[in-house]
Design a protein around this motif. Structure first.
Motif, PDB file in Angstrom:
ATOM      1  N   PHE A  37      -9.895  33.312  68.411  1.00 48.95           N
ATOM      2  CA  PHE A  37      -9.528  34.709  68.624  1.00 48.95           C
ATOM      3  C   PHE A  37      -8.509  35.181  67.603  1.00 48.95           C
ATOM      4  CE2 PHE A  37      -6.285  37.491  70.472  1.00 48.95           C
ATOM      5  CZ  PHE A  37      -7.044  38.620  70.761  1.00 48.95           C
ATOM      6  N   LEU A  38      -7.432  34.415  67.423  1.00 49.48           N
ATOM      7  CA  LEU A  38      -6.375  34.840  66.513  1.00 49.48           C
ATOM      8  C   LEU A  38      -6.837  34.822  65.057  1.00 49.48           C
ATOM      9  CD1 LEU A  38      -3.341  33.119  68.239  1.00 49.48           C
ATOM     10  CD2 LEU A  38      -3.738  35.581  68.013  1.00 49.48           C
ATOM     11  N   GLU A  39      -7.649  33.860  64.700  1.00 48.37           N
ATOM     12  CA  GLU A  39      -8.178  33.828  63.341  1.00 48.37           C
ATOM     13  C   GLU A  39      -9.007  35.081  63.062  1.00 48.37           C
ATOM     14  OE1 GLU A  39      -8.055  32.069  59.694  1.00 48.37           O
ATOM     15  OE2 GLU A  39      -7.128  31.268  61.524  1.00 48.37           O
ATOM     16  N   ARG A  40      -9.722  35.528  64.079  1.00 47.88           N
ATOM     17  CA  ARG A  40     -10.572  36.712  63.902  1.00 47.88           C
ATOM     18  C   ARG A  40      -9.755  38.007  63.913  1.00 47.88           C
ATOM     19  NH1 ARG A  40     -13.294  39.728  61.753  1.00 47.88           N
ATOM     20  NH2 ARG A  40     -15.146  40.803  62.504  1.00 47.88           N
ATOM     21  N   VAL A  41      -8.899  38.214  64.913  1.00 45.75           N
ATOM     22  CA  VAL A  41      -8.227  39.516  65.007  1.00 45.75           C
ATOM     23  C   VAL A  41      -7.180  39.694  63.913  1.00 45.75           C
ATOM     24  CG1 VAL A  41      -8.666  39.823  67.460  1.00 45.75           C
ATOM     25  CG2 VAL A  41      -6.539  38.742  66.729  1.00 45.75           C
ATOM     26  N   THR A  42      -6.592  38.608  63.435  1.00 48.77           N
ATOM     27  CA  THR A  42      -5.615  38.773  62.355  1.00 48.77           C
ATOM     28  C   THR A  42      -6.277  39.228  61.052  1.00 48.77           C
ATOM     29  OG1 THR A  42      -5.752  36.389  61.872  1.00 48.77           O
ATOM     30  CG2 THR A  42      -3.928  37.135  63.270  1.00 48.77           C
ATOM     31  N   ILE A  44       0.611  28.680  74.234  1.00 47.61           N
ATOM     32  CA  ILE A  44       1.817  29.194  73.574  1.00 47.61           C
ATOM     33  C   ILE A  44       2.017  28.565  72.190  1.00 47.61           C
ATOM     34  CG2 ILE A  44       4.309  29.471  73.726  1.00 47.61           C
ATOM     35  CD1 ILE A  44       2.682  31.245  75.610  1.00 47.61           C
ATOM     36  N   PRO A  45       1.909  27.247  72.028  1.00 43.87           N
ATOM     37  CA  PRO A  45       2.019  26.684  70.675  1.00 43.87           C
ATOM     38  C   PRO A  45       0.973  27.243  69.703  1.00 43.87           C
ATOM     39  CG  PRO A  45       2.305  24.955  72.297  1.00 43.87           C
ATOM     40  CD  PRO A  45       1.877  26.179  73.050  1.00 43.87           C
ATOM     41  N   ILE A  46      -0.247  27.498  70.186  1.00 48.64           N
ATOM     42  CA  ILE A  46      -1.263  28.066  69.303  1.00 48.64           C
ATOM     43  C   ILE A  46      -0.846  29.457  68.847  1.00 48.64           C
ATOM     44  CG2 ILE A  46      -3.638  28.921  69.186  1.00 48.64           C
ATOM     45  CD1 ILE A  46      -4.403  26.655  71.125  1.00 48.64           C
ATOM     46  N   ILE A  47      -0.382  30.273  69.774  1.00 47.87           N
ATOM     47  CA  ILE A  47       0.069  31.627  69.418  1.00 47.87           C
ATOM     48  C   ILE A  47       1.226  31.561  68.424  1.00 47.87           C
ATOM     49  CG2 ILE A  47       1.110  33.748  70.299  1.00 47.87           C
ATOM     50  CD1 ILE A  47      -0.342  33.104  72.991  1.00 47.87           C
ATOM     51  N   LYS A  48       2.197  30.720  68.690  1.00 42.74           N
ATOM     52  CA  LYS A  48       3.373  30.638  67.827  1.00 42.74           C
ATOM     53  C   LYS A  48       3.028  30.143  66.425  1.00 42.74           C
ATOM     54  CE  LYS A  48       6.924  30.282  71.393  1.00 42.74           C
ATOM     55  NZ  LYS A  48       8.016  29.466  71.986  1.00 42.74           N
ATOM     56  N   SER A  49       1.966  29.372  66.304  1.00 43.70           N
ATOM     57  CA  SER A  49       1.575  28.879  64.977  1.00 43.70           C
ATOM     58  C   SER A  49       1.084  30.008  64.077  1.00 43.70           C
ATOM     59  CB  SER A  49       0.500  27.803  65.117  1.00 43.70           C
ATOM     60  OG  SER A  49      -0.751  28.357  65.501  1.00 43.70           O
ATOM     61  N   LYS A  78       3.005  34.157  60.173  1.00 45.09           N
ATOM     62  CA  LYS A  78       2.153  34.695  59.108  1.00 45.09           C
ATOM     63  C   LYS A  78       1.592  36.070  59.431  1.00 45.09           C
ATOM     64  CE  LYS A  78      -0.284  31.026  59.744  1.00 45.09           C
ATOM     65  NZ  LYS A  78      -1.385  30.023  59.694  1.00 45.09           N
ATOM     66  N   HIS A  79       1.683  36.500  60.701  1.00 39.76           N
ATOM     67  CA  HIS A  79       1.045  37.747  61.117  1.00 39.76           C
ATOM     68  C   HIS A  79       1.975  38.505  62.064  1.00 39.76           C
ATOM     69  CE1 HIS A  79      -2.736  36.284  59.398  1.00 39.76           C
ATOM     70  NE2 HIS A  79      -2.479  35.128  59.998  1.00 39.76           N
ATOM     71  N   ASN A  80       1.715  39.783  62.223  1.00 40.02           N
ATOM     72  CA  ASN A  80       2.526  40.649  63.077  1.00 40.02           C
ATOM     73  C   ASN A  80       2.088  40.491  64.527  1.00 40.02           C
ATOM     74  OD1 ASN A  80       4.209  42.603  64.119  1.00 40.02           O
ATOM     75  ND2 ASN A  80       3.024  44.331  63.325  1.00 40.02           N
ATOM     76  N   ILE A  81       2.579  39.428  65.161  1.00 47.13           N
ATOM     77  CA  ILE A  81       2.246  39.113  66.547  1.00 47.13           C
ATOM     78  C   ILE A  81       3.512  39.187  67.379  1.00 47.13           C
ATOM     79  CG2 ILE A  81       1.354  37.370  68.138  1.00 47.13           C
ATOM     80  CD1 ILE A  81      -0.284  36.254  65.797  1.00 47.13           C
ATOM     81  N   ARG A  82       3.463  39.943  68.469  1.00 43.77           N
ATOM     82  CA  ARG A  82       4.590  40.054  69.389  1.00 43.77           C
ATOM     83  C   ARG A  82       4.188  39.437  70.720  1.00 43.77           C
ATOM     84  NH1 ARG A  82       5.356  46.214  69.463  1.00 43.77           N
ATOM     85  NH2 ARG A  82       7.231  45.748  70.707  1.00 43.77           N
TER      86      ARG A  82
END
Length: 244
Positions: A19-24, A42-47, A51-55
């Motif tokens: 998901f994150l690879e795609r939406v970023t 949570i560790p996946i999100i924080k990784s 590099k990206h604008n994630i809140r």
């Protein structure tokens, strides 16, 4: 015109990397609210956050999909946080077709539509089978609103779960809309565990105790579980990840 993606998360380690690879690749901002994940979410999100604008926010509410679980509260919080000119609600187990990238700048720049609808493809039991609408169960192959113009009063109705959008002064479907012929693929039931705790409220996979493997041959008493073969092509990120 920039885009904010909003996503609630609870134990989505199977899908989050994809998901994150795609939406970023197309979102300018990603807002995530975690509901109390106990897996590797949570560790996946924080990784990805460096590099990206994630809140990332936290809002643990109790047992998922019960009256302790207030989905509209979480989703409206994300709407209020969104800074983009457009908002897209995309769940962690959903991937947009590769064709979105080419058309997204144009559809966000247009000035006529306030809401954008997309065909949704719901996989069922595997990556080759799609669940479709049946009498008394028309929720599987509809066009759904997944992007809307920020700042015009679109919010979620006060519902505990599976909440729907509303406009400030009218029904959401009364607003100017456009159908974008870019599929959104829902992989929840296609791979991984294919089932999450307490996610069998409708009895479709015959696992009322939340244990074991889904029973894909189960016949529901109130409606047909209708499927059709998938005739399209999965997004590149799914093909690469699963080697298909």
């Amino acid at each position: 015109m920039n885009l904010t993606v909003i996503t609630p998360v609870l134990n989505e380690e199977t899908f989050l990397g994809l998901f994150l690879e795609r939406v970023t690749s197309f979102a300018d901002e990603i807002i995530i609210v975690d509901g109390g994940s106990t897996d590797n979410s949570i560790p996946i999100i924080k990784s990805y956050m460096g590099k990206h604008n994630i809140r990332l926010f936290s809002n643990k509410q109790g047992t998922a999909y019960t009256d302790e679980w207030n989905e509209s509260e979480v989703r409206n919080f994300m709407v209020d946080q969104a800074q983009g000119g457009w908002i897209a609600n995309i769940d962690a187990d959903e991937i947009f077709d590769d064709s979105l990238d080419a058309v997204l700048p144009g559809i966000l720049a247009q000035t006529t539509a306030h809401v954008l609808r997309f065909p949704i493809i719901n996989f069922w039991k595997d990556l080759r089978t799609v669940r479709v609408n049946a009498p008394n169960d028309e929720r599987w192959s509809n066009d759904i609103i997944r992007m809307w113009r920020n700042g015009i009063g679109i919010r979620y109705q006060d519902q505990k779960h599976h909440c729907t959008l509303k406009a400030r002064d009218s029904d959401i479907w009364a607003l100017p809309s456009e159908l974008i012929n870019v599929p959104l693929y829902h992989y929840h039931y296609a791979f991984g565990k294919r089932f999450k705790f307490n996610d069998n409220r409708r009895g479709d996979v015959n696992l009322y105790d939340n244990q074991g493997e889904p029973d894909w041959s189960f016949r529901h008493g109130e409606y047909e579980i209708r499927t059709t073969p998938f005739s399209g092509q999965h997004p590149r990120i799914i093909r690469n990840h699963l080697g298909i």
